[in-house]
Scaffold this active site. Sequence first.
Site, mmCIF file in Angstrom:
data_model
loop_
_atom_site.group_PDB
_atom_site.id
_atom_site.type_symbol
_atom_site.label_atom_id
_atom_site.label_comp_id
_atom_site.label_asym_id
_atom_site.label_seq_id
_atom_site.Cartn_x
_atom_site.Cartn_y
_atom_site.Cartn_z
ATOM 1 N N LYS A 3 -60.353 44.112 9.789
ATOM 2 C CA LYS A 3 -60.544 44.491 11.192
ATOM 3 C C LYS A 3 -60.019 45.907 11.409
ATOM 4 O O LYS A 3 -58.881 46.224 11.039
ATOM 5 C CB LYS A 3 -59.754 43.513 12.057
ATOM 6 C CG LYS A 3 -60.418 43.136 13.349
ATOM 7 C CD LYS A 3 -59.640 41.994 13.980
ATOM 8 C CE LYS A 3 -60.154 41.681 15.341
ATOM 9 N NZ LYS A 3 -59.239 40.816 16.069
HETATM 10 C C1 E4P Z 1 -60.375 39.589 19.036
HETATM 11 O O1 E4P Z 1 -60.633 39.565 17.853
HETATM 12 C C2 E4P Z 1 -59.019 39.646 19.604
HETATM 13 O O2 E4P Z 1 -58.114 39.044 18.720
HETATM 14 C C3 E4P Z 1 -58.881 38.903 20.899
HETATM 15 O O3 E4P Z 1 -60.054 38.245 21.297
HETATM 16 C C4 E4P Z 1 -58.187 39.695 21.957
HETATM 17 O O4 E4P Z 1 -58.131 38.926 23.123
HETATM 18 P P1 E4P Z 1 -57.091 39.188 24.300
HETATM 19 O O5 E4P Z 1 -57.654 40.234 25.197
HETATM 20 O O6 E4P Z 1 -56.989 37.848 24.972
HETATM 21 O O7 E4P Z 1 -55.795 39.619 23.646
#
Ligand code: E4P
Length: 212
Positions: A82
């Site tokens: 990522k």
């Molecule tokens: C995506 O891969 C992220 O880990 C996640 O969806 C972030 O979400 P949040 O805005 O609830 O932290």
Amino acid sequence: MELFLDTAELDEIVKYRDFIDGVTTNPSIMSKYKLSDHGSLIKEICKVVSGHVSVEVISQKYDDMVKEGRRISKICDNVCVKLPCTSDGLRACKTLSIKGIPTNLTLCFSSIQALLAAKCGATYVSPFLGRLDDNGHDGMLLVEEIVEIFDAQGYETKVLSASVRNLQHVIQSARVGASAITISPQIFGQCLQHHLTTLGLERFSEDFQKSK
Ligand code: E4P
């Protein structure tokens, strides 16, 4: 549509393993665990699910991201690296993609970022629906726009709805053609329940007992 669980909690992953394809994590999620345990935890998660497990780089400079991404990708075959939708992140995506390493471009808040991610060979791009909604925008419109652009241009990069806050985000993501979605265990629990199903089942059971 691929379903991912947005957590590193092994118990939750095991609990939902029959419904999910893979897992997404981020540095905030991983911060709940000791740094020295991250590698072994990711290995455990990778054994439970057969699909991609997204693990985010901490580095922010191109060279470091590429090094860290290569290291992360060696943890397990199904790890997806990522990277943030920054200039360095996009360059690192291109380098890692050429080497055949799967990538998930995260913190995507515009269709231009998504377009660039696709051009750099990203496997997934993750628009953050909830965080856009929180800031007075319409996150779902962005998902719709990215799906439309990828279809029009014939890009293979998958749109992964992220930062999902409610069941409407899940339904709408499926309707507009997102290829994947990542959902927290809490929202996943809600997806598996409907009060009318529970009520209906209770009534069926009561009626059947009365007839005995
Ligand atoms: C995506 O891969 C992220 O880990 C996640 O969806 C972030 O979400 P949040 O805005 O609830 O932290």
